[in-house]
Design an enzyme around this catalytic site. Structure first.
Site, short mmCIF file in Angstrom:
data_model
loop_
_atom_site.label_atom_id
_atom_site.label_comp_id
_atom_site.label_asym_id
_atom_site.label_seq_id
_atom_site.Cartn_x
_atom_site.Cartn_y
_atom_site.Cartn_z
N ASP A 201 1.02 -1.35 0.16
CA ASP A 201 0.07 0.08 0.13
C ASP A 201 0.98 1.23 -0.12
O ASP A 201 1.42 1.40 1.01
CB ASP A 201 -0.93 -0.05 1.04
CG ASP A 201 -1.87 0.94 1.25
OD1 ASP A 201 -1.46 2.26 0.82
OD2 ASP A 201 -3.02 0.88 1.51
N HIS A 202 0.98 1.85 -1.23
CA HIS A 202 2.22 2.80 -1.28
C HIS A 202 1.91 3.73 -0.24
O HIS A 202 2.95 4.65 0.01
CB HIS A 202 2.40 3.29 -2.77
CG HIS A 202 1.45 4.24 -3.22
ND1 HIS A 202 0.05 3.88 -3.61
CD2 HIS A 202 1.59 5.85 -3.25
CE1 HIS A 202 -0.47 4.99 -3.89
NE2 HIS A 202 0.20 6.22 -3.78
N HIS A 264 -5.66 2.87 1.36
CA HIS A 264 -5.17 4.08 1.73
C HIS A 264 -5.76 4.89 2.86
O HIS A 264 -5.07 4.88 3.80
CB HIS A 264 -4.81 5.19 0.47
CG HIS A 264 -4.37 4.49 -0.56
ND1 HIS A 264 -3.28 3.52 -0.69
CD2 HIS A 264 -4.64 4.76 -2.01
CE1 HIS A 264 -3.20 3.06 -1.78
NE2 HIS A 264 -3.85 3.84 -2.77
C1 BG6 Z 1 -3.53 4.59 -6.28
C2 BG6 Z 1 -5.12 4.77 -7.10
O1 BG6 Z 1 -3.38 3.53 -5.49
O2 BG6 Z 1 -3.25 6.01 -5.57
C3 BG6 Z 1 -5.03 5.93 -7.91
O3 BG6 Z 1 -5.13 3.56 -7.69
C4 BG6 Z 1 -4.60 7.11 -7.16
O4 BG6 Z 1 -6.43 6.05 -8.55
C5 BG6 Z 1 -3.10 6.97 -6.54
O5 BG6 Z 1 -4.55 8.24 -8.15
C6 BG6 Z 1 -3.11 7.96 -5.62
O6 BG6 Z 1 -1.68 8.19 -5.20
P1 BG6 Z 1 -1.26 9.44 -4.82
O7 BG6 Z 1 0.26 8.76 -4.05
O8 BG6 Z 1 -0.74 10.33 -5.88
O9 BG6 Z 1 -1.72 10.05 -3.95
#
Ligand code: BG6
Length: 512
Positions: A201-202, A264
């Site tokens: 989960d980045h 997230h």
């Molecule tokens: C991803 C989603 O997990 O996270 C995307 O699939 C989203 O739809 C993205 O745009 C958002 O990541 P960040 O790091 O730009 O907030």
């Protein structure tokens, strides 16, 4: 200002337990190597780590995908990705060639057993050259391929080894609902032990998300207030100004809850609400997050319409979700959601946690606001009517990373008029713009064998347990589909959700 490409001192494992394998050679096998994620995130992160000498002396990057591609052509693709998205550009720190010489490519059929024998052969050659057989399998394919790939890796004898470590990283979405997540967990567990599995989960790799731990547990001043006695409500906003891009086909099946909230936003909620872990390690940390998820009150069908808002962007002559490429013209998929959740435990009983997320909103901002209770008696109010806002702590996750505490102060001059002021900490002014990319951190952690910032199987299942009843209720039209204008803060209904509780949405991070 610090060099934004210098490794920060903390750019190693989260916990102090980094296994001895961290500096040993390894091969990363990227499934879905010709995809967008490899270009935008994985290749730039690997290249940055290598340029910062955070990779071992010897390593190999093996891209695998369906398309026939020479090593050279694959390297050229990665170079483009690194040039466009990397924090460190090709040739900036070290010759591109020194990175590219570790990169190769193998065309495979994901569901073809013979391909895995070829893969095993190639891996044997690479590990002979490296002198070690540590393999990191990275699944960045469409999710329907996760199970076949895992099964084939098992059948080809690639999942276990007496001599090296074997780990697998699985990208989101992990399942589509609780039942499919359970099934996927069971299938992966047939082949890999839980300790080998890194569900990514980045958001957990973001500096500011990790800082939640430090903010909460390395400071004595917040924790005594961090409970139902002093906190009035918590808001989590994960707003995006971008739309769905070219991902209509995926997005229309997923929607905002599966795309952003199940993973997230609930991770942010868990880190905000959890008890102090007894130690900084994957088990202790994840145990505490799991307890929060277990304590989130299930939404009953009769409540779905009052505790959740689902909406789509729509405007007469502008971007409209149902007209996006790959989207069903009658789609009911939500591109925006607002939820009100409760955590039924001693710490949080009665404190609402409001979550909202959406595409094409006014601005990109991810923030957590902890709003404290009002003072029990405001002696200044009788002379100067007008309610001063209560204290709040804004934790700005991105893009204006920082932490801001608002409090009331005396307006200089006659009388005792009050005004809200802020104590602000901003990463940009205190640390420079040196924040590492989430994927750098997470890739390094997988190599070092630290799963603290990855979701455990029970965490994934519990988070589906939270959102499933809401999604079911929406499928049964228990909450009407609302609409919002692109570029707005979302639908009126989301404001009403809070107004019913005498609250308003607070999003201040972009204003500091
Ligand atoms: C991803 C989603 O997990 O996270 C995307 O699939 C989203 O739809 C993205 O745009 C958002 O990541 P960040 O790091 O730009 O907030």
């Amino acid at each position: 200002m610090p060099d934004s490409t210098q490794p920060l001192p903390h750019a190693s494992s989260l916990s102090s337990r980094s296994d001895a394998g961290s500096t040993r050679p390894f091969v990363i096998v990227i499934f879905g190597a010709s995809g967008d994620l490899t270009q935008r995130k994985l290749a730039p992160a690997l290249h940055t780590l290598a340029s910062q000498r955070l990779m071992p002396e010897r390593y190999a990057v093996l891209g695998v995908a369906r398309s026939p591609l020479s090593d050279e052509a694959f390297r050229a693709q990665l170079r483009e990705g690194v040039a466009a998205h990397g924090r460190i550009k090709p040739d900036q720190r070290q010759p591109w060639e020194s990175f590219a010489s570790n990169v190769s490519y193998l065309a495979i059929g994901y569901e073809d057993a013979d391909s895995y024998h070829l893969l095993a052969q190639r891996l044997a050659e690479l590990s002979a050259a490296l002198g070690s057989d540590n393999y990191l399998f990275y699944l960045s394919t469409p999710p329907q391929l996760y199970q076949p790939i895992v099964a084939h890796l098992g059948a080809a004898g690639l999942a276990q080894s007496e001599t090296g470590w074997r780990r697998i990283v699985i990208e989101k979405p992990f399942g589509h609902d609780l039942a499919s997540a359970r099934q996927l967990n069971a299938a992966v567990h047939q082949v890999f032990d839980e300790e080998q599995i890194y569900r990514i989960d980045h958001y957990l790799g973001k500096e500011t998300v990790q800082n939640l731990l430090v903010l909460r547990f390395a400071n004595a001043i917040f924790e005594p207030l961090w409970n139902r006695n002093y906190v009035d409500l918590v808001q989590i906003t994960v707003a995006e100004s971008v739309g769905i891009g070219k991902r209509g086909g995926y997005y229309d099946q997923a929607g905002v809850v599966r795309d952003m909230i199940q993973n997230h936003a609930l991770q942010l909620l868990s880190l905000t609400a959890m008890e102090p872990p007894v130690a900084l390690n994957a088990t202790a940390l994840r145990n505490e997050k799991v307890k929060v998820l277990e304590a989130i009150r299930s939404v009953e069908p009769r409540e779905v319409g009052t505790v959740s808002v689902r909406a789509q962007y729509r405007v007469k002559n502008g971007p409209t979700y149902r007209r996006e490429e790959g989207v069903d013209p009658q789609s009911e998929t939500a591109t925006y959601a607002a939820l009100k959740l409760f955590v039924d435990n001693w710490r949080w009983q009665g404190v609402p946690f409001y979550i909202r997320s959406g595409k094409l909103l006014k601005t990109k901002t991810t923030e957590i606001v902890v709003r404290f209770k009002r003072v029990p008696h405001l002696m200044f109010a009788k002379d100067y009517p007008g309610i001063r806002p209560p204290n709040s702590l804004n934790i700005c996750i991105q893009p204006d990373e920082g932490v801001h505490l608002s409090f009331n102060t005396k307006l200089p001059g006659a009388g005792m008029r009050t005004q809200t002021a802020e104590m602000s900490f901003q990463y940009a002014s205190d640390f420079g713009n040196a924040l590492p990319e989430a994927y750098e951190r997470l890739l390094l952690d997988t190599v070092q064998g630290d799963a603290s910032l990855f979701a455990r199987s029970d965490e994934i299942e519990l988070s589906w347990r939270v959102v499933d009843p809401i999604l079911d209720g929406w499928a049964r039209h228990l909450a009407p589909l609302a609409f919002y204008e692109p570029g707005s803060w979302g639908p009126r209904e989301a404001d009403e959700l809070l107004a019913r509780d005498g609250a308003v949405w607070m999003a201040g991070c972009t204003e500091y």
